[in-house]
Design a protein around this motif. Structure first.
Motif, PDB file in Angstrom:
ATOM      1  N   THR A  77      37.568   8.373  28.967  1.00  0.00           N
ATOM      2  CA  THR A  77      36.228   7.836  28.708  1.00  0.00           C
ATOM      3  C   THR A  77      35.530   8.610  27.596  1.00  0.00           C
ATOM      4  OG1 THR A  77      36.017   7.103  31.008  1.00  0.00           O
ATOM      5  CG2 THR A  77      33.987   7.355  29.752  1.00  0.00           C
ATOM      6  N   ALA A  78      35.659   9.943  27.624  1.00  0.00           N
ATOM      7  CA  ALA A  78      35.040  10.767  26.585  1.00  0.00           C
ATOM      8  C   ALA A  78      35.649  10.473  25.217  1.00  0.00           C
ATOM      9  CB  ALA A  78      35.203  12.246  26.928  1.00  0.00           C
ATOM     10  N   THR A  79      36.972  10.319  25.171  1.00  0.00           N
ATOM     11  CA  THR A  79      37.640   9.998  23.910  1.00  0.00           C
ATOM     12  C   THR A  79      37.184   8.653  23.376  1.00  0.00           C
ATOM     13  OG1 THR A  79      39.593  11.245  24.625  1.00  0.00           O
ATOM     14  CG2 THR A  79      39.885   9.719  22.793  1.00  0.00           C
ATOM     15  N   ALA A  80      37.047   7.683  24.285  1.00  0.00           N
ATOM     16  CA  ALA A  80      36.604   6.348  23.875  1.00  0.00           C
ATOM     17  C   ALA A  80      35.203   6.394  23.283  1.00  0.00           C
ATOM     18  CB  ALA A  80      36.645   5.397  25.065  1.00  0.00           C
ATOM     19  N   MET A  81      34.328   7.156  23.909  1.00  0.00           N
ATOM     20  CA  MET A  81      32.962   7.216  23.392  1.00  0.00           C
ATOM     21  C   MET A  81      32.928   7.893  22.036  1.00  0.00           C
ATOM     22  SD  MET A  81      29.521   7.991  25.451  1.00  0.00           S
ATOM     23  CE  MET A  81      27.968   7.483  24.691  1.00  0.00           C
ATOM     24  N   LEU A  82      33.774   8.910  21.846  1.00  0.00           N
ATOM     25  CA  LEU A  82      33.836   9.572  20.545  1.00  0.00           C
ATOM     26  C   LEU A  82      34.325   8.605  19.471  1.00  0.00           C
ATOM     27  CD1 LEU A  82      33.524  12.284  19.048  1.00  0.00           C
ATOM     28  CD2 LEU A  82      35.933  12.729  19.553  1.00  0.00           C
ATOM     29  N   ILE A  83      35.347   7.809  19.781  1.00  0.00           N
ATOM     30  CA  ILE A  83      35.866   6.827  18.826  1.00  0.00           C
ATOM     31  C   ILE A  83      34.814   5.750  18.552  1.00  0.00           C
ATOM     32  CG2 ILE A  83      37.590   5.010  18.490  1.00  0.00           C
ATOM     33  CD1 ILE A  83      39.558   6.733  20.054  1.00  0.00           C
ATOM     34  N   ASN A  84      34.199   5.252  19.608  1.00  0.00           N
ATOM     35  CA  ASN A  84      33.189   4.199  19.432  1.00  0.00           C
ATOM     36  C   ASN A  84      32.017   4.671  18.578  1.00  0.00           C
ATOM     37  OD1 ASN A  84      34.524   2.213  20.854  1.00  0.00           O
ATOM     38  ND2 ASN A  84      33.575   2.728  22.811  1.00  0.00           N
TER      39      ASN A  84
END
Length: 580
Positions: free
Chosen positions: A97-104
């Motif tokens: 989830t943290a990685t996704a938010m960073l990418i987004n």
């Protein structure tokens, strides 16, 4: 939110992650080194059960071959359950989830004003987390017994039982992302195990098991920790896996039937589904429509298992084909349990499952090759459960970033193939250039000795386990089943307060400190929700992602400092005052 717009980031991410994960799952610092001559000599020929015939030195050829025949099975073992794990169970997978938010944050095209604030919030807490880890490093000394990571915040007595706050931004961030019931369950599990169970069993030293044993000796308290925690995890995992199979069959038999409530979020019924946001419906549609056929996952697993069953005995003659086949029959259950637990708490217990495989197969074979067979079986289990959890973590990232699941899966296959070559090659460079395993050298590899001693002990079978260990395991296994049943049969306003056995089991083995970190995160979230609910909904994910990512980024300069042999200048530790 075009998928093509982010293709470069995803290819890099999903190809590189399997390479790094294979370094751990490959056992290059643990079970693989435990087989070699140096570890045999280090333990000594006088050690009971340590035989010269039970030695297999590393070789680039067999290591690469072994990686190829065991590393891909985990990718196929749980592909068919990705919808259940990500959409139906709504498992958090905090790192994903943290990685996704960073990418987004780099590719946001809608809600520009809010998105800009979220990106700035993420960057702020990423910087705070990174700088805090840099600050902590100066006080961490040589080894792992100094610094803020060993701060006895609840007193020295509690510290001895792992009850302390270790100032970890990662697990505070996990506490902000995970549901309150997950964080409270981990704390309850820590209190039960480290607050009552392990201290009580410790008083039985010399009665239930020999006193003065090592911290990693299955004959002692360590045996209780490993087997009891796994018993709870297996009970929870088996219950939910049977529930998934039952629900699937029920849906096939009756298309109009509704699936029952699931542990975290459950599959939405009609009125719940109508409340889904348009964005979430869109994510679900992309994640489901771009599916990986179940027949492909099943045939891939069966085909790879057949190849591996024929090949692994050629590499390790002590591990017969029927033993390898039996490992692949039970591996999907263990992979499900590990992926489920990782989704709840972000903690993979791949090494724990590997140790269970080591013990069982070493005891199954006995004196005639059980040591090497146990270590090889450990490798098989670790590889499968680790890659399965990593893949599901990445599917969560892909779900939140609107990635193509098929593209992700192909990237994982490519990354795993590269890792099967790069990881052994890198290890081989170190193996030939340095005295790996020398306790006085630069690369001590202490787990090699531990794993070999475990395998030697495992040859003796379950009789080597401490007294009452199996009986207590059975009790906790049944308790996990009963708790899950209560969660399903009680009303929702009651079941939401019933703890989750899988989350409770993780601190049984790991320790109470990370449960305290996550509970601090959930307290912050709880207060924030009461003070300003909208602000919490908008920014809690950004804060959590920043804390987790900053902690992760610090590992790069930390590794460089370690390679350059630059040690922290200060060792901060605590001891009782003279007055006490």
């Amino acid at each position: 939110m075009c998928v093509c717009f982010r293709l470069g980031s995803y290819i890099y991410l999903y190809c590189s992650l399997p390479i790094t994960s294979l370094v751990l799952a490959g056992g290059f610092g643990s079970y693989m080194l435990a087989m070699d001559q140096r570890t045999y000599d280090l333990i000594g020929p006088d050690y009971p059960g340590n035989r010269a015939i039970d030695v297999k030195n590393p070789s680039l050829g067999w290591m690469i071959g072994f990686m190829f025949v065991v590393s891909f099975l985990g990718l196929f073992s749980l592909v068919a359950l990705r919808k259940v794990m990500v959409i139906d169970y709504k498992l958090t997978y905090p790192s994903g989830t943290a990685t996704a938010m960073l990418i987004n944050s780099f590719h946001t095209t809608t809600g520009a004003e809010l998105a800009d604030k979220q990106v700035r919030c993420l960057g702020k807490y990423l910087s705070i987390s990174f700088l805090w880890n840099c600050f902590k490093w100066f006080f961490s000394g040589v080894g792992d017994s100094c610094g803020f990571d060993n701060f006895p915040s609840l007193g020295l007595t509690a510290f001895k039982n792992t009850f302390y706050f270790d100032f970890s931004p990662t697990y505070i961030g996990c506490g902000l992302i995970c549901p309150h019931i997950v964080n409270c369950s981990t704390l309850l599990g820590a209190i039960i195990s480290w607050g009552f169970l392990w201290p009580y069993i410790s008083t039985k030293a010399g009665e239930w098991y020999p006193a003065n044993l090592g911290n990693n000796d299955f004959n002692g308290l360590y045996g209780y920790k490993v087997f009891i925690s796994v018993a709870v995890i297996l009970g929870d995992g088996l219950y939910n896996l049977i529930k998934i199979i039952y629900t699937t069959i029920k849906e096939i038999m009756n298309a109009r039937s509704k699936q029952g409530r699931l542990p975290i979020g459950g599959i939405q019924d009609d009125d719940e589904g109508s409340k889904l946001s348009e964005e979430e419906k869109f994510r679900n549609k992309i994640f489901i429509n771009d599916s990986i056929p179940a027949w492909l996952a099943g045939s891939g697993y069966v085909g790879l298992a057949a190849i591996s069953t024929a090949t692994v005995p050629m590499i390790f003659p002590q591990l017969k084909w029927y033993l390898v086949l039996s490992a692949y029959i039970v591996a999907p259950l263990l992979a499900f349990c590990n992926s489920y637990g990782t989704g709840l708490t972000d903690w993979s217990l791949a090494s724990t499952y590997g140790k269970i495989g080591l013990f069982i197969f070493a005891s199954w074979i006995g004196q005639n090759g059980g040591v090497i067979a146990g270590l090889a079986a450990c490798g098989v289990m670790m590889s499968i459960v680790s890659t399965a959890a990593d893949l599901m973590q990445d599917f969560k990232t892909g779900y939140l970033t609107l990635s193509s699941p098929r593209s992700m899966f192909v990237s994982q296959l490519i990354g795993t193939a590269l890792g099967c070559v790069i990881a052994p090659l890198t290890f081989w460079l170190y193996w030939t250039a340095f005295d790996i395993g020398n306790p006085d050298g630069m690369f001590k590899a202490p787990y090699a000795v531990i794993f070999r001693e475990m395998s030697i002990l495992g040859v003796e079978g379950f009789s080597a386990l401490p007294q009452h260990c199996l009986a207590i395991c059975c009790g906790f296994f049944v308790a996990a089943l009963v708790i899950n049943l209560l969660r399903d049969v009680t009303p929702k306003n009651v079941s939401k307060f019933i703890p989750i056995p899988m989350a409770m089991a993780i601190p049984f083995y790991i320790g109470a400190y990370f449960a305290i970190d996550m509970f601090v995160g959930t307290v912050i979230l709880f207060v924030w929700e009461r003070v300003n609910r909208k602000e919490c909904d908008d920014f809690s994910g950004a804060v959590a992602s920043g804390l987790i990512c900053g902690d992760g980024i610090w590992t790069v300069p930390s590794a460089i400092l370690s390679i350059l042999r630059i040690d922290p200048p200060i060792c901060m530790y605590f001891k009782p005052s003279l007055a006490s």
